[in-house]
Design a protein around this motif. Sequence first.
Motif, short mmCIF file in Angstrom:
data_model
loop_
_atom_site.label_atom_id
_atom_site.label_comp_id
_atom_site.label_asym_id
_atom_site.label_seq_id
_atom_site.Cartn_x
_atom_site.Cartn_y
_atom_site.Cartn_z
N SER A 1 0.83 -1.20 0.00
CA SER A 1 0.00 0.00 0.00
C SER A 1 0.87 1.26 0.00
O SER A 1 0.56 2.23 -0.69
N ALA A 2 1.96 1.24 0.77
CA ALA A 2 2.86 2.38 0.79
C ALA A 2 3.50 2.60 -0.58
O ALA A 2 3.60 3.74 -1.06
N GLU A 3 3.90 1.53 -1.22
CA GLU A 3 4.51 1.65 -2.54
C GLU A 3 3.51 2.18 -3.56
O GLU A 3 3.85 3.02 -4.41
N LEU A 4 2.26 1.72 -3.46
CA LEU A 4 1.24 2.19 -4.40
C LEU A 4 0.88 3.65 -4.11
O LEU A 4 0.61 4.42 -5.04
N ALA A 5 0.89 4.06 -2.84
CA ALA A 5 0.61 5.45 -2.50
C ALA A 5 1.60 6.38 -3.17
O ALA A 5 1.24 7.49 -3.59
N PRO B 1 -4.79 3.88 -2.61
CA PRO B 1 -4.62 2.59 -1.93
C PRO B 1 -5.13 2.62 -0.49
O PRO B 1 -5.52 3.67 0.03
N GLY B 2 -5.09 1.49 0.16
CA GLY B 2 -5.41 1.42 1.57
C GLY B 2 -4.44 2.26 2.39
O GLY B 2 -3.28 2.43 2.01
N PHE B 3 -4.94 2.78 3.50
CA PHE B 3 -4.11 3.59 4.42
C PHE B 3 -3.53 4.83 3.74
O PHE B 3 -2.42 5.25 4.05
N VAL C 1 -9.74 3.44 -1.67
CA VAL C 1 -10.94 4.24 -1.94
C VAL C 1 -10.96 4.76 -3.37
O VAL C 1 -9.92 4.94 -4.02
N VAL C 2 -12.19 5.00 -3.84
CA VAL C 2 -12.44 5.73 -5.08
C VAL C 2 -12.81 7.15 -4.69
O VAL C 2 -13.66 7.36 -3.83
N VAL C 3 -12.15 8.13 -5.29
CA VAL C 3 -12.40 9.53 -4.99
C VAL C 3 -12.87 10.23 -6.25
O VAL C 3 -12.21 10.13 -7.30
N GLN D 1 -10.88 -3.20 -4.40
CA GLN D 1 -9.85 -4.18 -4.07
C GLN D 1 -9.40 -4.86 -5.35
O GLN D 1 -10.12 -4.86 -6.35
N ALA D 2 -8.20 -5.40 -5.32
CA ALA D 2 -7.66 -6.10 -6.48
C ALA D 2 -7.75 -7.60 -6.23
O ALA D 2 -7.29 -8.10 -5.21
N LYS D 3 -8.35 -8.32 -7.18
CA LYS D 3 -8.47 -9.77 -7.10
C LYS D 3 -7.87 -10.36 -8.36
O LYS D 3 -8.38 -10.14 -9.46
#
Length: 362
Positions: free
Chosen positions: A45-49, A284-286, A319-321, A331-333
């Motif tokens: 999540s941090a990397e995606l942020a 992403p999350g967080f 989230v979607v903004v 979420q990714a599946k």
Amino acid sequence: MVLSTTWPQVLAWRLRRQFVDPASGPDAVSVVRRLAGVQAQVASSAELAVAVRRADPRPGEVGEALWLDRTLVKTWTARGTLHLVPSDELPAYTAVLGSFRNWEKASWQRGHGVTADEVTAILEAVPKALEGHVLTRDELVEAVIEVTGDAHLRQALTSGWGALLKPLSFLGELCYGPPREGRVTFVSPRDWVPGGPSAPLSRDEGGVRLVRSFLGAHGPGTPETFNVWLYRGVAPKTVLRGWFRDLAPELAEIEVDGRPMVVLAEHLDDLMATAPATGVHLLPGFDQYILGAPRDLEPLLPAEAKAKVSRAAGWISPVVVHQGRVTGVWQAKDGVIDLDLFEEAPAAALAQEIERVAALLR
């Protein structure tokens, strides 16, 4: 005269300040610095942020900054959670968080099953054990026992481990080292950060720096919103007011939908000139866009959607903004992004953003 603005305008400005709209972050360290840290207990999540905020994201750049360039540090900071922070900003966090010393309270010690003497022994032994070494969790436990000669500490260190590491991170005595065969390691920041230790900051010097950083990413704000972001409101009010008072020459007063707040004066004109947001973004999350805002800020997060975003055990969903407002979660599946929208978003813009973020996940 105090200028007035609205939350939609503030949120649009935050999206731009945080390199979301447009995605314009020049590099990983600049993104982390602008965001006042990136929460990182979930590394992906941090990397995606960072990646969603980069115009030209590059796989592996966060890892390079952490383990090769050492321009980022991973350790426990704001709210007692793992974060990425620029290495040169670590002294501000340790100056402030190290001053709280909640581990000296009997209630904290009882809650974590340790005595005051055991806490003291661990705080003294870990820096000695880490000096010049990169140690896994198990290696650090054994090294602490060797330093202290107290095998009883093994039980304290292996149960509630994370809680006992946080005081050391707050004091600037410990941070993450490079993973070894998939296992976490720890190092001393004095050995790890390039250039060696800088001159320590006072609590108030660190506090002013953190307030400035917070307002640069999550302004306008108040002492209360900063305090919740920093450590869930534990900073003494008199100390907190002192930090804002010391920073006052750099601040401008503003009202946000009638609520008095402050913003860095250098950002006031830019904020007031910001047009409402129109874009669609997958975060992403967080994500700091969510974590830097009050949990009850309905212009950002509708009350009926809060349970889907802020979930059990402190989990913050991706989230979607749209237009600065949370309109869904995702979420990714198996490489496919699955949406749960509670408000509509423009189909074409949403499809384009899904394609962009899905490519970053590959």
